[in-house]
Motif scaffolding. Structure first.
Motif, PDB file in Angstrom:
ATOM      1  N   SER A 164       0.825  -1.209   0.000  1.00 47.52           N
ATOM      2  CA  SER A 164       0.000   0.000   0.000  1.00 47.52           C
ATOM      3  C   SER A 164       0.861   1.262   0.000  1.00 47.52           C
ATOM      4  O   SER A 164       1.960   1.284   0.555  1.00 47.52           O
TER       5      SER A 164
ATOM      6  N   VAL B  16      -3.200   0.197  -3.687  1.00 46.85           N
ATOM      7  CA  VAL B  16      -2.338  -0.962  -3.869  1.00 46.85           C
ATOM      8  C   VAL B  16      -2.264  -1.193  -5.372  1.00 46.85           C
ATOM      9  O   VAL B  16      -3.289  -1.238  -6.048  1.00 46.85           O
TER      10      VAL B  16
ATOM     11  N   TYR C  98      -9.310  -3.609   1.242  1.00 47.52           N
ATOM     12  CA  TYR C  98      -8.009  -4.014   0.688  1.00 47.52           C
ATOM     13  C   TYR C  98      -8.144  -5.365  -0.020  1.00 47.52           C
ATOM     14  O   TYR C  98      -7.655  -5.545  -1.136  1.00 47.52           O
ATOM     15  N   GLN C  99      -8.832  -6.313   0.614  1.00 51.43           N
ATOM     16  CA  GLN C  99      -9.013  -7.647   0.024  1.00 51.43           C
ATOM     17  C   GLN C  99      -9.818  -7.580  -1.273  1.00 51.43           C
ATOM     18  O   GLN C  99      -9.477  -8.252  -2.250  1.00 51.43           O
TER      19      GLN C  99
ATOM     20  N   SER D 208      -7.486  -5.966  -3.895  1.00 52.19           N
ATOM     21  CA  SER D 208      -6.359  -6.869  -4.196  1.00 52.19           C
ATOM     22  C   SER D 208      -6.801  -8.078  -5.008  1.00 52.19           C
ATOM     23  O   SER D 208      -6.064  -8.558  -5.869  1.00 52.19           O
TER      24      SER D 208
ATOM     25  N   LYS E  89      -0.049  -9.983  -8.135  1.00 53.94           N
ATOM     26  CA  LYS E  89      -0.195 -10.686  -6.852  1.00 53.94           C
ATOM     27  C   LYS E  89       1.047 -11.516  -6.547  1.00 53.94           C
ATOM     28  O   LYS E  89       1.532 -11.544  -5.408  1.00 53.94           O
TER      29      LYS E  89
END
Length: 125
Positions: free
Chosen positions: A16, A31, A100-101, A104, A112
């Motif tokens: 981040s 991110v 965030y999840q 992402s 990733k």
């Protein structure tokens, strides 16, 4: 949690980064170039805007007066949380984690993989 606490917690997430968008008068945490948190004032009230699954977004709005549809964003996917001390810190942190999840999960596999290897996702093309 206040706005600075939120930014600091967001920055504990892998890859981040934080910047400030003068046009929006808001702090952003990203991110791999994708925003997962927007921190600022909404009509003079400190707030953080976070992404979450639609069903959860709606449920949280029903349960908490301090959570509204995301300001200037897709109302189905984003919530704005007012940081007036009425929401528990654990809830705010959990919502940051979820945001965030959610963001992402949409990153390309190669990004990733690079993040998992400790590479800076901002530097990956």
């Amino acid at each position: 949690m206040d706005m600075q606490d939120c930014i600091e917690y967001c920055l504990t997430k892998t890859g981040s980064i934080h910047d400030y968008q003068p046009l929006w008068e808001a702090d952003r945490v990203k991110v791999a170039g994708k925003i997962f948190a927007i921190v600022g004032d909404l009509n003079g009230r400190p707030s953080i805007t976070l992404k979450c699954p639609p069903a959860l977004a709606e449920r949280l709005r029903d349960e908490h007066q301090e959570i509204i549809p995301g300001y200037h964003l897709n109302k189905a996917l984003w919530n704005t949380l007012f940081l007036n001390g009425k929401l528990e810190e654990a809830l705010v942190k959990n919502m940051i984690d979820i945001s965030y999840q959610e963001v992402s999960a949409l990153l390309p596999a190669y990004v990733k993989k690079a993040m998992a290897a400790g590479e800076n996702p901002q530097a990956i093309k």
